[in-house]
Design an enzyme around this catalytic site. Structure first.
Site, PDB file in Angstrom:
ATOM      1  N   TYR A 168      46.342  34.733  25.696  1.00  0.00           N
ATOM      2  CA  TYR A 168      46.178  36.171  25.944  1.00  0.00           C
ATOM      3  C   TYR A 168      46.990  36.577  27.164  1.00  0.00           C
ATOM      4  O   TYR A 168      47.207  35.779  28.069  1.00  0.00           O
ATOM      5  CB  TYR A 168      44.711  36.571  26.126  1.00  0.00           C
ATOM      6  CG  TYR A 168      43.921  35.790  27.162  1.00  0.00           C
ATOM      7  CD1 TYR A 168      43.306  34.579  26.834  1.00  0.00           C
ATOM      8  CD2 TYR A 168      43.753  36.278  28.454  1.00  0.00           C
ATOM      9  CE1 TYR A 168      42.558  33.881  27.764  1.00  0.00           C
ATOM     10  CE2 TYR A 168      42.997  35.582  29.394  1.00  0.00           C
ATOM     11  CZ  TYR A 168      42.411  34.389  29.050  1.00  0.00           C
ATOM     12  OH  TYR A 168      41.679  33.687  29.963  1.00  0.00           O
ATOM     13  N   PRO A 169      47.477  37.818  27.163  1.00  0.00           N
ATOM     14  CA  PRO A 169      48.199  38.307  28.330  1.00  0.00           C
ATOM     15  C   PRO A 169      47.238  38.990  29.299  1.00  0.00           C
ATOM     16  O   PRO A 169      46.171  39.470  28.869  1.00  0.00           O
ATOM     17  CB  PRO A 169      49.151  39.334  27.720  1.00  0.00           C
ATOM     18  CG  PRO A 169      48.415  39.883  26.550  1.00  0.00           C
ATOM     19  CD  PRO A 169      47.512  38.798  26.042  1.00  0.00           C
ATOM     20  N   MET A 170      47.583  39.009  30.571  1.00  0.00           N
ATOM     21  CA  MET A 170      46.718  39.711  31.540  1.00  0.00           C
ATOM     22  C   MET A 170      47.491  40.330  32.698  1.00  0.00           C
ATOM     23  O   MET A 170      48.628  39.969  32.983  1.00  0.00           O
ATOM     24  CB  MET A 170      45.599  38.806  32.048  1.00  0.00           C
ATOM     25  CG  MET A 170      46.016  37.722  33.004  1.00  0.00           C
ATOM     26  SD  MET A 170      44.569  36.856  33.689  1.00  0.00           S
ATOM     27  CE  MET A 170      43.894  38.065  34.810  1.00  0.00           C
ATOM     28  N   LYS A 172      46.830  42.022  36.862  1.00  0.00           N
ATOM     29  CA  LYS A 172      45.925  42.247  38.000  1.00  0.00           C
ATOM     30  C   LYS A 172      45.935  43.751  38.254  1.00  0.00           C
ATOM     31  O   LYS A 172      47.000  44.381  38.255  1.00  0.00           O
ATOM     32  CB  LYS A 172      46.429  41.496  39.237  1.00  0.00           C
ATOM     33  CG  LYS A 172      46.334  39.972  39.114  1.00  0.00           C
ATOM     34  CD  LYS A 172      44.951  39.477  39.446  1.00  0.00           C
ATOM     35  CE  LYS A 172      44.771  37.986  39.198  1.00  0.00           C
ATOM     36  NZ  LYS A 172      45.572  37.151  40.065  1.00  0.00           N
ATOM     37  N   HIS A 195      38.949  30.996  42.517  1.00  0.00           N
ATOM     38  CA  HIS A 195      39.305  31.000  41.085  1.00  0.00           C
ATOM     39  C   HIS A 195      39.644  29.571  40.622  1.00  0.00           C
ATOM     40  O   HIS A 195      39.142  29.100  39.598  1.00  0.00           O
ATOM     41  CB  HIS A 195      40.506  31.933  40.869  1.00  0.00           C
ATOM     42  CG  HIS A 195      41.238  31.730  39.587  1.00  0.00           C
ATOM     43  ND1 HIS A 195      40.931  32.406  38.437  1.00  0.00           N
ATOM     44  CD2 HIS A 195      42.271  30.903  39.263  1.00  0.00           C
ATOM     45  CE1 HIS A 195      41.732  32.011  37.465  1.00  0.00           C
ATOM     46  NE2 HIS A 195      42.564  31.108  37.944  1.00  0.00           N
ATOM     47  N   GLN A 208      45.325  24.384  31.257  1.00  0.00           N
ATOM     48  CA  GLN A 208      45.848  25.756  31.240  1.00  0.00           C
ATOM     49  C   GLN A 208      47.305  25.809  31.613  1.00  0.00           C
ATOM     50  O   GLN A 208      47.827  24.963  32.326  1.00  0.00           O
ATOM     51  CB  GLN A 208      44.970  26.626  32.151  1.00  0.00           C
ATOM     52  CG  GLN A 208      45.605  27.254  33.351  1.00  0.00           C
ATOM     53  CD  GLN A 208      45.702  26.306  34.533  1.00  0.00           C
ATOM     54  OE1 GLN A 208      45.838  25.089  34.395  1.00  0.00           O
ATOM     55  NE2 GLN A 208      45.656  26.869  35.723  1.00  0.00           N
TER      56      GLN A 208
HETATM   57  O1  76R Z   1      47.741  26.071  39.937  1.00  0.00           O
HETATM   58  C1  76R Z   1      46.675  25.498  39.656  1.00  0.00           C
HETATM   59  O2  76R Z   1      46.481  24.889  38.593  1.00  0.00           O
HETATM   60  C2  76R Z   1      45.573  25.543  40.686  1.00  0.00           C
HETATM   61  C3  76R Z   1      45.306  26.841  41.231  1.00  0.00           C
HETATM   62  C4  76R Z   1      45.410  28.004  40.255  1.00  0.00           C
HETATM   63  C5  76R Z   1      46.261  29.108  40.392  1.00  0.00           C
HETATM   64  C6  76R Z   1      47.256  29.409  41.486  1.00  0.00           C
HETATM   65  C7  76R Z   1      44.659  28.188  39.037  1.00  0.00           C
HETATM   66  C8  76R Z   1      43.724  27.289  38.541  1.00  0.00           C
HETATM   67  N1  76R Z   1      45.027  29.381  38.470  1.00  0.00           N
HETATM   68  C9  76R Z   1      46.011  29.957  39.247  1.00  0.00           C
HETATM   69  C10 76R Z   1      46.685  31.147  39.010  1.00  0.00           C
HETATM   70 MN1  76R Z   1      44.226  30.224  36.805  1.00  0.00          MN
HETATM   71  N2  76R Z   1      43.467  30.991  35.124  1.00  0.00           N
HETATM   72  C11 76R Z   1      43.633  32.293  34.715  1.00  0.00           C
HETATM   73  C12 76R Z   1      42.754  32.515  33.609  1.00  0.00           C
HETATM   74  O3  76R Z   1      40.271  34.727  31.836  1.00  0.00           O
HETATM   75  C13 76R Z   1      40.405  34.976  33.053  1.00  0.00           C
HETATM   76  O4  76R Z   1      39.484  35.477  33.709  1.00  0.00           O
HETATM   77  C14 76R Z   1      41.691  34.703  33.741  1.00  0.00           C
HETATM   78  C15 76R Z   1      42.612  33.846  32.911  1.00  0.00           C
HETATM   79  C16 76R Z   1      42.068  31.337  33.360  1.00  0.00           C
HETATM   80  C17 76R Z   1      41.018  31.091  32.302  1.00  0.00           C
HETATM   81  C18 76R Z   1      42.528  30.389  34.320  1.00  0.00           C
HETATM   82  C19 76R Z   1      42.089  29.079  34.375  1.00  0.00           C
HETATM   83  N3  76R Z   1      45.388  31.870  37.078  1.00  0.00           N
HETATM   84  C20 76R Z   1      46.376  32.011  37.998  1.00  0.00           C
HETATM   85  C21 76R Z   1      47.049  33.271  37.779  1.00  0.00           C
HETATM   86  C22 76R Z   1      48.232  33.812  38.593  1.00  0.00           C
HETATM   87  C23 76R Z   1      47.665  34.717  39.644  1.00  0.00           C
HETATM   88  C24 76R Z   1      48.559  35.056  40.788  1.00  0.00           C
HETATM   89  O5  76R Z   1      49.552  34.347  41.018  1.00  0.00           O
HETATM   90  O6  76R Z   1      48.245  36.059  41.468  1.00  0.00           O
HETATM   91  C25 76R Z   1      46.421  33.876  36.708  1.00  0.00           C
HETATM   92  C26 76R Z   1      46.758  35.202  36.063  1.00  0.00           C
HETATM   93  C27 76R Z   1      45.376  32.985  36.280  1.00  0.00           C
HETATM   94  C28 76R Z   1      44.511  33.231  35.240  1.00  0.00           C
HETATM   95  N4  76R Z   1      43.072  28.526  36.562  1.00  0.00           N
HETATM   96  C29 76R Z   1      43.087  27.380  37.341  1.00  0.00           C
HETATM   97  C30 76R Z   1      42.359  28.213  35.406  1.00  0.00           C
HETATM   98  C31 76R Z   1      41.936  26.841  35.466  1.00  0.00           C
HETATM   99  C32 76R Z   1      41.191  26.122  34.342  1.00  0.00           C
HETATM  100  C33 76R Z   1      42.373  26.333  36.668  1.00  0.00           C
HETATM  101  C34 76R Z   1      42.149  24.945  37.219  1.00  0.00           C
HETATM  102  C35 76R Z   1      43.299  24.086  36.817  1.00  0.00           C
HETATM  103  C36 76R Z   1      43.266  22.714  37.425  1.00  0.00           C
HETATM  104  O7  76R Z   1      42.824  22.558  38.560  1.00  0.00           O
HETATM  105  O8  76R Z   1      43.727  21.795  36.713  1.00  0.00           O
END
Ligand code: 76R
Length: 272
Positions: A168-170, A172, A195, A208
């Site tokens: 899915y796209p998203m 902020k 997060h 992811q």
């Molecule tokens: O990079 C990493 O893996 C660790 C830190 C991390 C970042 C920087 C991280 C971890 N995410 C990051 C960035 Mn994420 N993520 C989403 C969604 O459905 C929703 O509510 C949001 C959709 C999920 C389900 C998810 C899962 N993440 C981001 C960004 C960029 C934001 C920015 O740069 O401002 C988005 C849009 C986003 C959205 N995130 C994780 C996960 C999961 C499962 C992790 C842990 C991964 C791990 O530690 O292996």
């Protein structure tokens, strides 16, 4: 004349594609045309098996929004575009109807852990090691190696072939009250830290791939979640909704749930 090569300064291009098959057109195909299309697609997929780019992964969509899904990965945008066209050329003219496409790139998160962050964690974390000691240096070297590996795979993903892929796209939000882009860097970094903590609880159940699309497509990020079961997808997306970053700032597009199937399996599943 040779085609140009168009690369990023770092990272790779990713394209998500969803199609519906025109069943009326398909039913009218001459004998052997369906098998021919499958053989072409099998050949193309075999050319780009991954796990690193260049890669072409095939899916069957479940839920009815589309029939087929593909994720394409390539460091070169021109080659990615060519892969896209070759993919469409596997099918008889008029059989594939585009449903959704999303072009994005891999990136290092803005809030990436720096060497100073690592040093702070080693000095003030559980082990409380003193800077300048051999133990500290050893812990720092190990942490830096892990961090470098993490950065490498963030830019050059090797996504697992688990059974389910959710895309899915998203965005902020940029509302007056809740404007992500008006927050200062430290606040955003702290919020993203919480997060990531929520995300890490799903290790082994969810993998992811977050790809960035600001200026490239209609949403700011593509979220690709890989899972063994649909409830893991539901749980993480549900739990993230309570996380402040998502609760206050998350805006979502359409959701696509897909099965990771090879072309032969897709043909069987869709009765082609
Ligand atoms: O990079 C990493 O893996 C660790 C830190 C991390 C970042 C920087 C991280 C971890 N995410 C990051 C960035 Mn994420 N993520 C989403 C969604 O459905 C929703 O509510 C949001 C959709 C999920 C389900 C998810 C899962 N993440 C981001 C960004 C960029 C934001 C920015 O740069 O401002 C988005 C849009 C986003 C959205 N995130 C994780 C996960 C999961 C499962 C992790 C842990 C991964 C791990 O530690 O292996």
């Amino acid at each position: 004349m040779p085609l140009p090569t168009v690369k990023l300064s770092q990272g790779i291009h990713v394209m998500h594609l969803f199609y519906r098959l025109d069943r009326t057109r398909w039913d009218a195909l001459a004998a052997g045309q369906s098998a021919e299309a499958r053989a072409k697609l099998e050949k193309l997929c075999a050319q780009f098996p991954g796990p690193a780019q260049p890669r072409l992964s095939s899916y069957a969509n479940v839920g009815g929004k589309a029939d087929l899904g593909f994720v394409l990965y390539h460091a070169d945008l021109v080659a990615l575009g060519a892969m896209h066209r070759e993919l469409e050329a596997c099918f008889p003219a008029g059989a594939l109807q585009p449903v959704y496409s999303f072009l994005s790139v891999t990136e290092l998160p803005e809030y990436v852990t720096t060497d100073d962050d690592l040093k702070r964690m080693i000095e003030h974390g559980e082990r409380k090691l003193k800077p300048g000691t051999p133990e500290f240096d050893e812990a720092f070297a190990a942490a830096k190696k892990r961090n470098d590996e993490y950065k490498h795979y963030r830019l050059n993903p090797e996504l697992e072939d688990w059974e389910i892929m959710c895309f899915y796209p998203m965005n902020k939000k940029r509302n007056l009250g809740d404007n992500w882009y008006a927050l200062d860097f430290d606040t955003r970094k702290k919020l993203m830290g919480s997060h990531a903590k929520t995300g890490r609880k799903y290790a082994g159940r969810i993998s992811q791939l977050i790809t960035a699309a600001t200026g490239l497509d209609d949403w700011e990020w593509g979220v690709t979640l890989i899972a063994h079961q649909a409830d893991a997808v539901k749980e993480i997306v549900h739990e993230m909704r309570f996380d402040e970053v998502t609760a206050r700032f998350g805006d979502f597009g359409e959701f696509f749930i897909n099965l990771r199937l090879n072309p032969a399996q897709i043909w069987e599943h869709l009765k082609l």
